[in-house]
Design an enzyme around this catalytic site. Structure first.
Site, PDB file in Angstrom:
ATOM      1  N   CYS A  74      -1.944   9.374   2.331  1.00 12.93           N
ATOM      2  CA  CYS A  74      -1.604   8.789   1.024  1.00 12.93           C
ATOM      3  C   CYS A  74      -2.593   9.234  -0.055  1.00 12.93           C
ATOM      4  O   CYS A  74      -2.240   9.386  -1.207  1.00 12.93           O
ATOM      5  CB  CYS A  74      -1.586   7.280   1.132  1.00 12.93           C
ATOM      6  SG  CYS A  74      -3.083   6.622   1.885  1.00 12.93           S
TER       7      CYS A  74
ATOM      8  N   GLU B 155       0.889  -1.169   0.000  1.00 13.63           N
ATOM      9  CA  GLU B 155       0.000   0.000   0.000  1.00 13.63           C
ATOM     10  C   GLU B 155       0.922   1.213   0.000  1.00 13.63           C
ATOM     11  O   GLU B 155       1.503   1.542   1.027  1.00 13.63           O
ATOM     12  CB  GLU B 155      -0.876   0.009   1.257  1.00 13.63           C
ATOM     13  CG  GLU B 155      -1.749  -1.221   1.440  1.00 13.63           C
ATOM     14  CD  GLU B 155      -2.810  -1.351   0.374  1.00 13.63           C
ATOM     15  OE1 GLU B 155      -3.116  -0.339  -0.290  1.00 13.63           O
ATOM     16  OE2 GLU B 155      -3.327  -2.456   0.210  1.00 13.63           O
TER      17      GLU B 155
HETATM   18  P1  NAD Z   1       8.409   4.785   4.764  1.00 12.33           P
HETATM   19  O1  NAD Z   1       8.389   4.010   3.505  1.00 12.33           O
HETATM   20  O2  NAD Z   1       9.557   5.675   5.026  1.00 12.33           O
HETATM   21  O3  NAD Z   1       8.349   3.785   6.025  1.00 12.33           O
HETATM   22  C1  NAD Z   1       7.318   2.826   6.166  1.00 12.33           C
HETATM   23  C2  NAD Z   1       7.790   1.723   7.088  1.00 12.33           C
HETATM   24  O4  NAD Z   1       8.818   0.961   6.447  1.00 12.33           O
HETATM   25  C3  NAD Z   1       8.394   2.203   8.395  1.00 12.33           C
HETATM   26  O5  NAD Z   1       7.975   1.365   9.441  1.00 12.33           O
HETATM   27  C4  NAD Z   1       9.890   2.061   8.156  1.00 12.33           C
HETATM   28  O6  NAD Z   1      10.652   1.921   9.326  1.00 12.33           O
HETATM   29  C5  NAD Z   1       9.910   0.778   7.333  1.00 12.33           C
HETATM   30  N1  NAD Z   1      11.114   0.561   6.520  1.00 12.33           N
HETATM   31  C6  NAD Z   1      11.950   1.476   5.985  1.00 12.33           C
HETATM   32  N2  NAD Z   1      12.916   0.862   5.259  1.00 12.33           N
HETATM   33  C7  NAD Z   1      12.685  -0.469   5.342  1.00 12.33           C
HETATM   34  C8  NAD Z   1      13.312  -1.627   4.802  1.00 12.33           C
HETATM   35  N3  NAD Z   1      14.392  -1.546   4.022  1.00 12.33           N
HETATM   36  N4  NAD Z   1      12.792  -2.838   5.091  1.00 12.33           N
HETATM   37  C9  NAD Z   1      11.684  -2.949   5.859  1.00 12.33           C
HETATM   38  N5  NAD Z   1      11.044  -1.889   6.400  1.00 12.33           N
HETATM   39  C10 NAD Z   1      11.533  -0.668   6.149  1.00 12.33           C
HETATM   40  O7  NAD Z   1       7.019   5.597   4.835  1.00 12.33           O
HETATM   41  P2  NAD Z   1       6.537   6.715   5.874  1.00 12.33           P
HETATM   42  O8  NAD Z   1       7.304   7.972   5.662  1.00 12.33           O
HETATM   43  O9  NAD Z   1       6.462   6.170   7.256  1.00 12.33           O
HETATM   44  O10 NAD Z   1       5.022   6.925   5.381  1.00 12.33           O
HETATM   45  C11 NAD Z   1       4.656   7.772   4.344  1.00 12.33           C
HETATM   46  C12 NAD Z   1       4.387   7.000   3.070  1.00 12.33           C
HETATM   47  O11 NAD Z   1       3.421   5.989   3.279  1.00 12.33           O
HETATM   48  C13 NAD Z   1       3.810   7.915   1.986  1.00 12.33           C
HETATM   49  O12 NAD Z   1       4.395   7.616   0.746  1.00 12.33           O
HETATM   50  C14 NAD Z   1       2.333   7.546   1.993  1.00 12.33           C
HETATM   51  O13 NAD Z   1       1.672   7.834   0.794  1.00 12.33           O
HETATM   52  C15 NAD Z   1       2.394   6.076   2.273  1.00 12.33           C
HETATM   53  N6  NAD Z   1       1.126   5.578   2.794  1.00 12.33           N
HETATM   54  C16 NAD Z   1       0.363   4.766   1.999  1.00 12.33           C
HETATM   55  C17 NAD Z   1      -0.872   4.328   2.465  1.00 12.33           C
HETATM   56  C18 NAD Z   1      -1.764   3.459   1.612  1.00 12.33           C
HETATM   57  O14 NAD Z   1      -2.686   2.849   2.162  1.00 12.33           O
HETATM   58  N7  NAD Z   1      -1.559   3.362   0.320  1.00 12.33           N
HETATM   59  C19 NAD Z   1      -1.318   4.708   3.730  1.00 12.33           C
HETATM   60  C20 NAD Z   1      -0.513   5.521   4.511  1.00 12.33           C
HETATM   61  C21 NAD Z   1       0.709   5.953   4.039  1.00 12.33           C
END
Ligand code: NAD
Length: 499
Positions: free
Chosen positions: A264, A230
């Protein structure tokens, strides 16, 4: 050690120990052990715990929201309506529907009249849930409630920015008397997330950025772990000339500025039809000027994110975009950025191509709906989109042509809280569906059982190969699939004789 900072004022609200790689492996092993008993419980018993959780969450709505507000910077209304209420709607849906949807189901035996067939929906095992910071509770519960109802156990890694909310959720889940090991939280950073993917789990549900989603998809592919992603969005709003006013103006503000655009599915581009453009833009600018930082407009979660927003806006202005309101940071404690409206933004700037995740809306005038559809679809993302018009039939036709996982008419954000509706984007916005029956089916292994009721010594196509078998196969094909009725009849008669 993780430090949780309140983005409203920069104060530290708590520290959390990062879970080590070894500890992640141990938690996954414990989850696997716990799953044996949890997965074997009758679904009603599992749902009893979820129902308990629903009651506890509703009782603790206000106090839990306080913590969510502190860690995410949301307002109380946004915490209640964006985290608690949709979580309750979803858990309630799961409690009401999963026993029926996940019950073993008899299916047709087709032409194998001697057979019986059943499909069962079995737990996958241990589900790993990796979540972002912006909706820590709702996103965790969306996947966790479905996974737990289906008999899986869960290990979840919250964002390094919001571990306290999810540790609190773990406490509430313990209070709902879920057995130990069924739901575990592993606070940490990207290394902790990677460790979870490597620890031998059976599915990953990742919500976050495209960049990290791509890495996770590759790691899962190496290990043949099913995954669901997502990811981000660059969601367009199409305003047709008969759009309902002033609703469309207020809808634009809510869609673009709720939680300071850090959603998002925030409105990140508006395409407005020429005849209504002046009235619409004037309305949006006037209403935007009334919004207050810290009241309607939440702070930006991190300095890094603030810098990204500033850079995108600056580049757009330097390349010729017209700044109508906002656009300059005000001197205040906390990471606030003013609600910003830009007009006539050149097509190839980052502000129109990349996710902004901030309170910034670029508005473009379009000459007709074809141009609006073309521009709306000219994006690598496809999460949600919205169309605004008093003519529902016309709006539906436009909606059908938009490349997005969800398209709303005369509305945005709120319809995504419908627990019956599927959630999940297309293109770089992700793959897989959450919520509704699709969310439940995404947490099971669908198995087919078939058996023959007649125990003849041999079935018609078993060994040895004979001319009679060839004739039988050809007659069956003719009898079942010929165009003409007479040919069908003749084929079936021949098949019967050969049989
Ligand atoms: P992010 O991708 O920076 O982090 C998300 C999660 O992934 C965190 O828990 C982070 O610690 C973890 N992570 C980071 N690197 C990783 C790796 N290499 N392996 C495993 N886990 C790892 O996102 P964010 O800044 O926390 O959130 C914002 C983003 O999320 C925006 O792009 C937003 O659009 C998206 N989002 C999407 C939805 C949806 O339902 N489509 C909902 C909410 C947020």
């Amino acid at each position: 050690m993780l430090s949780s900072i309140n983005p409203r004022n920069g104060t530290e609200i708590g520290k959390t120990q990062i879970v080590s790689r070894e500890e992640v492996y141990k938690k996954v092993a414990l989850a696997r052990e716990a799953q044996k008993e949890w997965g074997n419980k009758p679904i009603r018993e599992r749902l009893h715990h979820l129902r308990n959780l629903c009651h506890l969450l509703s009782e603790k709505a206000e106090s839990f929201s306080e913590l969510i507000m502190q860690e995410t910077g949301k307002s109380l209304v946004d915490a209640l309506t964006g985290e608690i209420l949709p979580s309750l709607f979803w858990i309630d849906y799961v409690c009401r529907n999963s026993e029926r949807l996940l019950a073993p189901r008899k299916i047709s035996s087709g032409f194998l009249f001697s057979h019986e067939n059943v499909v069962t929906f079995d737990p996958l095992g241990v589900v790993g849930i990796i979540t972002p910071w912006n909706f820590p509770v709702y996103i965790t519960l969306t996947s966790a409630a479905a996974a737990l109802a289906a008999g899986n156990t869960v290990v979840t890694k919250p964002s390094h920015l919001t571990p306290l909310c999810i540790l609190k959720l773990e406490e509430i889940i313990e209070e709902a008397e879920f057995p130990p090991g069924v739901f575990q939280v592993i606070p940490g950073d990207s290394t902790t997330g990677s460790a979870l993917v490597e620890a031998g789990i059976d599915k990953i549900v990742f919500t976050g950025s495209v960049e990290v989603g791509r890495k996770i998809a590759m790691e899962c592919a190496e290990r043949f772990i099913p995954f669901s992603l997502e990811l981000g969005g660059k969601d367009p709003m199409i305003v047709l000339e008969d759009a309902p006013m002033p609703r469309t103006v207020h809808g634009a503000l809510y869609g673009g500025f709720c939680h300071a655009g850090q959603i998002c599915m925030s409105v990140e581009r508006i395409y407005v039809a020429e005849p209504i453009a002046e009235k619409f833009v004037q309305g949006v600018v006037e209403e935007t000027a009334k919004l207050q930082l810290g009241k309607e407009i939440s702070p930006i979660q991190s300095q890094e994110q603030l810098l990204k927003i500033q850079t995108q806006v600056q580049e757009a202005i330097e390349r010729g975009a017209i700044l109508l309101v906002g656009g300059k940071r005000v001197d205040s404690p906390g990471n606030f950025y003013p609600p910003t409206i830009l007009f006539d933004v050149p097509e190839n700037v980052a502000l129109l191509k990349e996710e902004t995740f901030g309170p910034v809306i670029p508005i473009q005038i379009v000459k007709d709906e074809e141009e609006a559809i073309r521009l709306a679809n000219a994006s690598s993302y496809g999460l949600t989109a919205s169309v605004w018009s008093r003519n529902l039939e016309r709006a539906k036709k436009v909606a059908e042509q938009l490349h997005a996982g969800s398209v709303y008419i005369n509305d945005n954000l709120t319809p995504a809280a419908n627990p019956h509706a599927p959630w999940g984007g297309v293109k770089e916005s992700g793959t897989g569906k959450q919520r509704g029956e699709w969310g439940l089916y995404s947490m099971v292994s669908v198995r087919h059982f078939g058996w023959n009721r007649f125990l003849f010594a041999k079935d018609p196509f078993w060994f040895p190969r004979t001319k009679k078998q060839e004739k039988l196969a050809l007659s069956l094909i003719r009898g079942l699939f010929s165009r003409k009725f007479q040919d069908k009849l003749a084929g079936l008669w021949d098949a019967l004789k050969a049989f």
